[in-house]
Design an enzyme around this catalytic site. Structure first.
Site, PDB file in Angstrom:
ATOM      1  N   ARG A   1     -65.393 -42.570  11.446  1.00  0.00           N
ATOM      2  CA  ARG A   1     -65.377 -41.162  11.864  1.00  0.00           C
ATOM      3  C   ARG A   1     -66.286 -40.299  11.007  1.00  0.00           C
ATOM      4  O   ARG A   1     -66.748 -39.247  11.451  1.00  0.00           O
ATOM      5  CB  ARG A   1     -63.936 -40.629  11.884  1.00  0.00           C
ATOM      6  CG  ARG A   1     -63.106 -41.218  13.039  1.00  0.00           C
ATOM      7  CD  ARG A   1     -61.723 -40.605  13.085  1.00  0.00           C
ATOM      8  NE  ARG A   1     -60.984 -40.882  11.874  1.00  0.00           N
ATOM      9  CZ  ARG A   1     -60.118 -41.888  11.715  1.00  0.00           C
ATOM     10  NH1 ARG A   1     -59.856 -42.707  12.707  1.00  0.00           N
ATOM     11  NH2 ARG A   1     -59.509 -42.077  10.561  1.00  0.00           N
TER      12      ARG A   1
ATOM     13  N   GLU B   1     -52.412 -49.523  -0.432  1.00  0.00           N
ATOM     14  CA  GLU B   1     -50.985 -49.665  -0.710  1.00  0.00           C
ATOM     15  C   GLU B   1     -50.613 -51.147  -0.790  1.00  0.00           C
ATOM     16  O   GLU B   1     -49.895 -51.574  -1.695  1.00  0.00           O
ATOM     17  CB  GLU B   1     -50.189 -48.954   0.388  1.00  0.00           C
ATOM     18  CG  GLU B   1     -48.706 -48.863   0.107  1.00  0.00           C
ATOM     19  CD  GLU B   1     -47.978 -48.103   1.215  1.00  0.00           C
ATOM     20  OE1 GLU B   1     -46.771 -47.914   1.064  1.00  0.00           O
ATOM     21  OE2 GLU B   1     -48.620 -47.733   2.217  1.00  0.00           O
TER      22      GLU B   1
END
Lengths: 171, 171
Positions: free
Chosen positions: B58, B95
């Site tokens: 993006r 994560e």
């Protein structure tokens, strides 16, 4: 300006025997990038285009700049699982296996006048699937535009809307 | 114009418990997309920027339009294996696991004045890696710009160059 001078050949990418047309030197050259957007957009400046549809990932680069040049919206067609809202999808065959592209089901209103954009037209599978997706949601496809056409791969024959390409290689 | 009105929340994407900020309504709205490019570019119009560096995917959309707005080149930072010529890379922790970004080693000359662009600043891992890559190849990083800052994730603290964001959510 000959835009072809701003491409470079990378042998054996992405696999042995392929000569890859690298567009990054063109992108990095302000005047060449500007000229590429003018040339891609030229057929559409008086066409009342409401959205440019860009195909992930390099089609985003040309498509977004064209959307600003034509002062319209930008709509992404993405690889599976990337768009967050409700999507419709189209599969297409590759040399080995298949691939898929998706668009948000609400991305285009019926009758929107669009141009579909990618960087390179090779065998045409991805672009043809993108054209099909936009037909599925009722858009008025004014045309498809690619910076580079690898004419020896005959991708043009798979595209069912008017096709505009800027640089033709290997006729 | 309040650009935030052109974002929409998609619950449980890409996984349960996450509220995803969907930028596609903004992209599809010609005036909102134009205003987002003006707002992202505003700090840099007199900064003699030579290239906008966009982060896949993006970041390509905003970065390419900014490059045209600032009349400079565009340089892509991509996921591993996508850039065809010689690259340098940076890994960063997620994560669970890690990820990596790459840039062409010859994409920027030493001393080029650049802005690095992405759509959303979350925890900052990707953008911080992109900043590191551009430092590695000797660019002069004038700043980093993101349309949306998820302030509650504190990504700003990981960015070692001036950071400009347009929409701040959840301070």
């Amino acid at each position: 300006m000959d835009l072809n001078d701003h491409l470079r050949d990378i042998p054996n990418f992405p696999k042995p025997g392929i000569i890859f047309k690298d567009i990054t030197p063109l992108l990095g050259h302000a005047e060449a990038f500007a000229e590429s957007i003018r040339a891609l957009s030229a057929p559409y400046t008086d066409s009342a285009i409401t959205a440019v549809v860009g195909i992930e990932s390099r089609g985003f680069i040309f498509g977004a700049a064209m959307a600003r040049y034509l002062n319209c919206g930008f709509v992404p067609i993405r690889k599976p699982g990337k768009l967050p809202a409700h999507t419709i999808s189209r599969s297409y065959d590759l040399e080995y296996g298949s691939d898929c592209v998706e668009i948000h089901a609400d991305a285009l209103a019926a009758g929107e006048r669009i141009v579909i954009v990618d960087d390179v037209l090779a065998t045409g599978g991805t672009l043809a699937a993108a054209v099909g997706l936009c037909q599925d949601i009722g858009a008025d496809i004014v045309g498809a535009a690619c910076l580079v056409e690898l004419a020896f791969l005959r991708g043009r024959s798979t595209i069912t809307c008017p096709l505009h390409t800027v640089i033709t290689i290997g006729e």
